[in-house]
Scaffold this motif. Sequence first.
Motif, mmCIF file in Angstrom:
data_model
loop_
_atom_site.group_PDB
_atom_site.id
_atom_site.type_symbol
_atom_site.label_atom_id
_atom_site.label_comp_id
_atom_site.label_asym_id
_atom_site.label_seq_id
_atom_site.Cartn_x
_atom_site.Cartn_y
_atom_site.Cartn_z
ATOM 1 N N LEU A 5 0.718 -1.156 -0.184
ATOM 2 C CA LEU A 5 -0.093 0.093 0.198
ATOM 3 C C LEU A 5 1.114 1.314 -0.182
ATOM 4 N N ILE A 6 0.766 2.088 -0.869
ATOM 5 C CA ILE A 6 1.537 3.375 -1.170
ATOM 6 C C ILE A 6 0.668 4.544 -0.545
ATOM 7 N N ILE A 7 1.026 5.237 0.160
ATOM 8 C CA ILE A 7 0.330 6.379 0.866
ATOM 9 C C ILE A 7 1.232 7.513 0.680
ATOM 10 N N GLU A 8 0.995 8.553 0.103
ATOM 11 C CA GLU A 8 1.731 9.734 -0.051
ATOM 12 C C GLU A 8 1.518 10.626 1.392
ATOM 13 N N ARG A 9 0.261 10.812 1.692
ATOM 14 C CA ARG A 9 0.124 11.786 2.714
ATOM 15 C C ARG A 9 -1.120 11.200 3.823
ATOM 16 N N ILE A 10 -0.660 11.594 5.365
ATOM 17 C CA ILE A 10 -1.936 11.396 6.154
ATOM 18 C C ILE A 10 -2.130 12.596 6.727
ATOM 19 N N GLU A 11 -3.297 12.745 7.001
ATOM 20 C CA GLU A 11 -3.816 14.374 7.684
ATOM 21 C C GLU A 11 -4.654 13.763 9.058
ATOM 22 N N ALA A 12 -4.621 14.814 9.808
ATOM 23 C CA ALA A 12 -5.559 14.801 11.084
ATOM 24 C C ALA A 12 -5.839 15.945 11.490
ATOM 25 N N LEU A 13 -6.950 16.317 11.781
ATOM 26 C CA LEU A 13 -7.564 17.455 12.508
ATOM 27 C C LEU A 13 -7.749 17.310 13.899
ATOM 28 N N VAL A 14 -7.295 18.186 14.927
ATOM 29 C CA VAL A 14 -7.434 17.984 16.391
ATOM 30 C C VAL A 14 -7.817 19.497 16.931
ATOM 31 N N LEU A 15 -8.982 19.351 17.859
ATOM 32 C CA LEU A 15 -9.041 20.607 18.438
ATOM 33 C C LEU A 15 -7.855 21.115 19.199
ATOM 34 N N ALA A 16 -7.502 22.589 19.028
ATOM 35 C CA ALA A 16 -6.310 23.163 19.475
ATOM 36 C C ALA A 16 -6.148 23.105 20.924
ATOM 37 N N GLU A 17 -7.385 23.071 21.637
ATOM 38 C CA GLU A 17 -7.304 22.966 23.088
ATOM 39 C C GLU A 17 -7.048 21.799 23.448
ATOM 40 N N ASN A 18 -7.239 20.678 22.694
ATOM 41 C CA ASN A 18 -6.930 19.254 23.279
ATOM 42 C C ASN A 18 -5.342 19.101 23.196
ATOM 43 N N LYS A 19 -4.610 19.511 24.276
ATOM 44 C CA LYS A 19 -3.302 19.433 24.306
ATOM 45 C C LYS A 19 -2.489 18.126 24.055
ATOM 46 N N ALA A 20 -3.221 17.183 24.871
ATOM 47 C CA ALA A 20 -2.943 15.744 24.833
ATOM 48 C C ALA A 20 -2.884 15.144 23.361
ATOM 49 N N SER A 21 -4.146 15.422 22.798
ATOM 50 C CA SER A 21 -4.184 14.766 21.491
ATOM 51 C C SER A 21 -3.013 15.517 20.304
ATOM 52 N N CYS A 22 -2.815 16.838 20.633
ATOM 53 C CA CYS A 22 -1.935 17.483 19.824
ATOM 54 C C CYS A 22 -0.228 16.870 20.184
ATOM 55 N N LYS A 23 -0.217 16.623 21.189
ATOM 56 C CA LYS A 23 0.962 15.923 21.540
ATOM 57 C C LYS A 23 1.228 14.491 20.923
ATOM 58 N N VAL A 24 0.209 13.783 21.054
ATOM 59 C CA VAL A 24 0.100 12.595 20.317
ATOM 60 C C VAL A 24 0.485 12.313 18.839
ATOM 61 N N MET A 25 -0.338 13.468 18.120
ATOM 62 C CA MET A 25 0.069 13.785 16.643
ATOM 63 C C MET A 25 1.574 13.945 16.508
ATOM 64 N N GLU A 26 2.060 14.849 17.340
ATOM 65 C CA GLU A 26 3.774 15.253 17.231
ATOM 66 C C GLU A 26 4.500 14.072 17.490
ATOM 67 N N LYS A 27 4.183 13.162 18.231
ATOM 68 C CA LYS A 27 5.001 12.254 18.625
ATOM 69 C C LYS A 27 4.914 11.047 17.704
ATOM 70 N N SER A 28 3.790 11.051 16.940
ATOM 71 C CA SER A 28 3.395 10.164 15.876
ATOM 72 C C SER A 28 4.279 10.504 14.584
#
Length: 60
Positions: A5-28
Amino acid sequence: MNKKLIIERIEALVLAENKASCKVMEKSGLKCEGVLRHFNKCGDRYRDVNYYGIISSDIK
């Protein structure tokens, strides 16, 4: 038969106030590419959303 499976891009939207989820995105490995101001409406209040993305060349 093995298929790759060839994927060029993955995107995600996260509420800016949800700091824990933002951190998960960055760690990923996703990078915050921008803020969508007043993108989400909850009740009578608008909330900002962070737009995260990762492209194939970012993955090592």
